[in-house]
Structures are given as structure tokens and as C-alpha cells.
Design a protein around this motif. Structure first.
Motif, PDB file in Angstrom:
ATOM      1  N   LEU A 126       0.651  -1.229  -0.135  1.00  0.00           N
ATOM      2  CA  LEU A 126       0.174   0.037   0.143  1.00  0.00           C
ATOM      3  C   LEU A 126       0.791   1.297  -0.108  1.00  0.00           C
ATOM      4  N   LEU A 127       2.188   1.240   0.922  1.00  0.00           N
ATOM      5  CA  LEU A 127       2.954   2.362   0.650  1.00  0.00           C
ATOM      6  C   LEU A 127       3.362   2.503  -0.793  1.00  0.00           C
ATOM      7  N   ARG A 128       3.683   1.400  -1.316  1.00  0.00           N
ATOM      8  CA  ARG A 128       4.217   1.446  -2.976  1.00  0.00           C
ATOM      9  C   ARG A 128       3.307   2.012  -3.856  1.00  0.00           C
ATOM     10  N   ALA A 129       1.883   1.752  -3.497  1.00  0.00           N
ATOM     11  CA  ALA A 129       0.748   2.249  -4.318  1.00  0.00           C
ATOM     12  C   ALA A 129       0.521   3.720  -4.029  1.00  0.00           C
ATOM     13  N   GLU A 130       0.741   4.214  -2.822  1.00  0.00           N
ATOM     14  CA  GLU A 130       0.568   5.456  -2.249  1.00  0.00           C
ATOM     15  C   GLU A 130       1.688   6.417  -3.137  1.00  0.00           C
ATOM     16  N   LYS A 131       3.169   5.701  -3.029  1.00  0.00           N
ATOM     17  CA  LYS A 131       3.972   6.703  -3.762  1.00  0.00           C
ATOM     18  C   LYS A 131       3.937   6.766  -5.251  1.00  0.00           C
ATOM     19  N   PHE A 132       3.165   5.588  -5.893  1.00  0.00           N
ATOM     20  CA  PHE A 132       2.855   5.664  -7.374  1.00  0.00           C
ATOM     21  C   PHE A 132       1.864   6.789  -7.722  1.00  0.00           C
ATOM     22  N   ASP A 134       1.298   9.415  -5.728  1.00  0.00           N
ATOM     23  CA  ASP A 134       1.864  10.712  -5.393  1.00  0.00           C
ATOM     24  C   ASP A 134       2.628  11.053  -6.721  1.00  0.00           C
ATOM     25  N   ASN A 135       3.353  10.232  -7.002  1.00  0.00           N
ATOM     26  CA  ASN A 135       3.939  10.529  -8.456  1.00  0.00           C
ATOM     27  C   ASN A 135       3.324  11.114  -9.551  1.00  0.00           C
ATOM     28  N   MET A 136       2.203  10.182  -9.817  1.00  0.00           N
ATOM     29  CA  MET A 136       1.256  10.543 -10.865  1.00  0.00           C
ATOM     30  C   MET A 136       0.587  11.739 -10.756  1.00  0.00           C
ATOM     31  N   TYR A 137       0.033  12.114  -9.355  1.00  0.00           N
ATOM     32  CA  TYR A 137      -0.366  13.393  -9.166  1.00  0.00           C
ATOM     33  C   TYR A 137       0.412  14.515  -9.447  1.00  0.00           C
ATOM     34  N   ASN A 138       1.996  14.243  -8.984  1.00  0.00           N
ATOM     35  CA  ASN A 138       2.800  15.575  -9.279  1.00  0.00           C
ATOM     36  C   ASN A 138       3.310  15.690 -10.714  1.00  0.00           C
ATOM     37  N   GLU A 139       3.025  14.640 -11.559  1.00  0.00           N
ATOM     38  CA  GLU A 139       3.207  14.785 -12.910  1.00  0.00           C
ATOM     39  C   GLU A 139       2.166  15.308 -13.837  1.00  0.00           C
ATOM     40  N   PHE A 140       0.962  14.556 -13.214  1.00  0.00           N
ATOM     41  CA  PHE A 140      -0.383  14.830 -14.444  1.00  0.00           C
ATOM     42  C   PHE A 140      -1.443  15.625 -13.565  1.00  0.00           C
ATOM     43  N   GLY A 141      -1.397  15.867 -12.244  1.00  0.00           N
ATOM     44  CA  GLY A 141      -2.806  16.244 -11.321  1.00  0.00           C
ATOM     45  C   GLY A 141      -2.830  17.882 -11.252  1.00  0.00           C
ATOM     46  N   HIS A 142      -2.218  18.557 -12.369  1.00  0.00           N
ATOM     47  CA  HIS A 142      -2.163  20.092 -12.189  1.00  0.00           C
ATOM     48  C   HIS A 142      -2.915  20.676 -13.432  1.00  0.00           C
ATOM     49  N   GLY A 143      -3.973  19.892 -13.823  1.00  0.00           N
ATOM     50  CA  GLY A 143      -4.863  20.783 -14.854  1.00  0.00           C
ATOM     51  C   GLY A 143      -4.471  20.472 -16.033  1.00  0.00           C
ATOM     52  N   ASP A 144      -3.285  19.415 -16.369  1.00  0.00           N
ATOM     53  CA  ASP A 144      -2.869  19.242 -17.620  1.00  0.00           C
ATOM     54  C   ASP A 144      -4.266  18.109 -18.415  1.00  0.00           C
ATOM     55  N   GLU A 145      -4.121  18.372 -19.706  1.00  0.00           N
ATOM     56  CA  GLU A 145      -5.159  17.307 -20.218  1.00  0.00           C
ATOM     57  C   GLU A 145      -4.419  16.464 -20.757  1.00  0.00           C
ATOM     58  N   ARG A 146      -3.746  15.315 -20.095  1.00  0.00           N
ATOM     59  CA  ARG A 146      -3.129  14.265 -20.451  1.00  0.00           C
ATOM     60  C   ARG A 146      -3.583  12.898 -19.969  1.00  0.00           C
ATOM     61  N   THR A 147      -2.974  11.910 -20.724  1.00  0.00           N
ATOM     62  CA  THR A 147      -3.678  10.392 -20.275  1.00  0.00           C
ATOM     63  C   THR A 147      -2.334   9.602 -20.348  1.00  0.00           C
ATOM     64  N   ILE A 157      -2.641  -3.499  -8.545  1.00  0.00           N
ATOM     65  CA  ILE A 157      -3.810  -2.770  -8.922  1.00  0.00           C
ATOM     66  C   ILE A 157      -4.799  -2.462  -7.852  1.00  0.00           C
ATOM     67  N   HIS A 158      -5.056  -3.690  -6.946  1.00  0.00           N
ATOM     68  CA  HIS A 158      -5.980  -3.463  -5.790  1.00  0.00           C
ATOM     69  C   HIS A 158      -5.398  -2.658  -5.064  1.00  0.00           C
ATOM     70  N   ALA A 159      -4.097  -2.348  -4.672  1.00  0.00           N
ATOM     71  CA  ALA A 159      -3.685  -1.508  -3.730  1.00  0.00           C
ATOM     72  C   ALA A 159      -3.825  -0.111  -4.120  1.00  0.00           C
ATOM     73  N   ILE A 160      -3.514   0.066  -5.396  1.00  0.00           N
ATOM     74  CA  ILE A 160      -3.750   1.698  -6.078  1.00  0.00           C
ATOM     75  C   ILE A 160      -5.246   2.038  -5.872  1.00  0.00           C
TER      76      ILE A 160
END
Length: 207
Positions: A126-132, A134-147, A157-160
Motif C-alpha cells: 500500500l505504501l508503494r501504491a501511495e507513492k505511485f 503521489d508521483n502520478m499526481y505530481n506529474e499529471f494532476g495540475h490541470g494538464d489534459e494528459r492521459t 492494482i487493488h492496492a492503488i
């Protein structure tokens, strides 16, 4: 808004035999290839185009990504955080032939399971999923329309999903993540996501 698509690998022979696959590096079987191709058809039919494609380092996710996207593996970023949970000394063992207490607790009472020697704990997973995420938010979670596409495995995937939905550990397995399932995650705010399965995939056993 940015989107993350979590995609589980297609079927392998170890799935058929209900074996704990973990970090054993296995290939898709013929059915798994067809499953990945069907997930790819769904993605193309819905005009979903990735800006970034990440895979677990294990070959079954890389092969799934190839058949889903039609691209070569040189186009993929290997993401160590997406690797499957390790089962330690139980890797490759068939469910039903292991310690029955472990089997029951792993699938039905993960909050109290005693993991075997050399295995990853649920807490670490679960800590690994949380870090993943966090990384996704830092890269994609700032209003960018990216996929982004992230090809992974059942447990990670269950952990995420547990992190996204703030699940208690007892509810870790509360929703199915079948082979070749596609789950859409939208970034609404930090620690605030929406996740929904958009392609159910194909039941075929354990990780």
C-alpha cells in the motif's frame, strides 16, 4: 483534467492453474494475447490515446502493453512501483496446496494475514501504491489534459484502488480486477480521485 488508465495483464498459464505468480516472470498465453487485443479494441473504439505508457518490469505486462497499444516496448517506461506483490517462498505454489490458514487470511482477512518468508507485506504494498499515485499526481494532476496508461498486476492494482478509495485493509479485495481489465482514474485534486472500471476484462484465477 488528466486521466490514468490502470490495465491488468492478460492471462498466463499460471493464472489457469491458480498459482501465486507474484514476481515470477511469465509470458501471456494465447488467450491472454486475445484478451489484451480485445482491451486494445475497446481503447481504440473509445479514442483513448496515451501520452505516457508505463509497465511493470515483468514481461507479462510488457506483452500486454504491446498487444493493447500496437506499439513496441521501446515506447514504454518501465515503472518499478508497478511490479507485482512478492509471495516469497510461496511463489509459484498452487492455491489449495499451500498453508490453508495463509490462503484464507490472504484472500479473506488481509488485515491479519501472516505473509511467508521473503514476501512483501500488504502494508508495504500500500505504501508503494501511495507513492505511485503521489508521483502520478505530481506529474499529471495540475490541470494538464494528459492521459497515462499503467500496465500492472492484480495485487498492485487493488492496492492503488485501495489508496484512491481510502479502503480499509479488510476491504482490499472488495472489487474484481480481472485479466485485461481497464480502470479509468480521473485526477480531481490531490488525494481526491475517481476510479471506475470501463472494461471488465476476463476472470481467470489469481495473480
Amino acid at each position: 483534467m488528466a486521466y490514468l488508465y490502470l490495465i491488468r495483464h492478460g492471462q498466463t498459464d499460471m493464472n489457469i492453474h491458480h498459482m501465486l505468480q507474484g514476481r515470477t516472470d511469465t509470458h501471456l498465453n494465447e488467450k491472454g494475447i486475445r484478451q489484451a487485443e480485445m482491451a486494445g479494441t475497446f481503447i481504440r473504439n473509445n479514442n483513448i490515446k496515451p501520452d505516457v505508457i508505463m509497465t511493470s518490469p515483468l514481461i507479462r505486462t510488457i506483452e500486454t502493453a504491446e498487444h493493447v497499444t500496437g506499439l513496441g516496448r521501446e515506447c514504454f517506461k518501465k515503472e518499478r512501483l508497478l511490479i507485482e506483490m512478492s509471495f516469497g517462498v510461496y511463489e509459484g505454489k498452487e492455491v489449495g496446496l499451500i498453508d490453508p490458514v495463509f490462503e484464507h487470511d490472504f484472500f479473506h482477512d488481509p488485515a491479519h494475514v501472516k505473509m511467508p518468508e521473503g514476501a512483501e507485506s500488504f502494508e508495504h504494498l500500500l505504501l508503494r501504491a501511495e507513492k505511485f499515485m503521489d508521483n502520478m499526481y505530481n506529474e499529471f494532476g495540475h490541470g494538464d489534459e494528459r492521459t497515462a496508461f499503467a500496465f500492472g498486476h492484480g495485487a498492485i492494482i487493488h492496492a492503488i484502488l485501495a489508496v484512491i478509495k481510502n479502503k480499509e485493509l479488510k476491504d482490499f479485495w472488495s472489487e474484481p480486477v480481472h485479466n485485461a481489465a481497464v480502470i479509468k482514474v480521473s485526477f480531481e485534486d490531490r488525494f481526491k480521485y475517481k476510479a471506475a472500471t470501463v472494461f471488465e476484462g476476463f476472470p481467470s484465477g489469481n495473480m
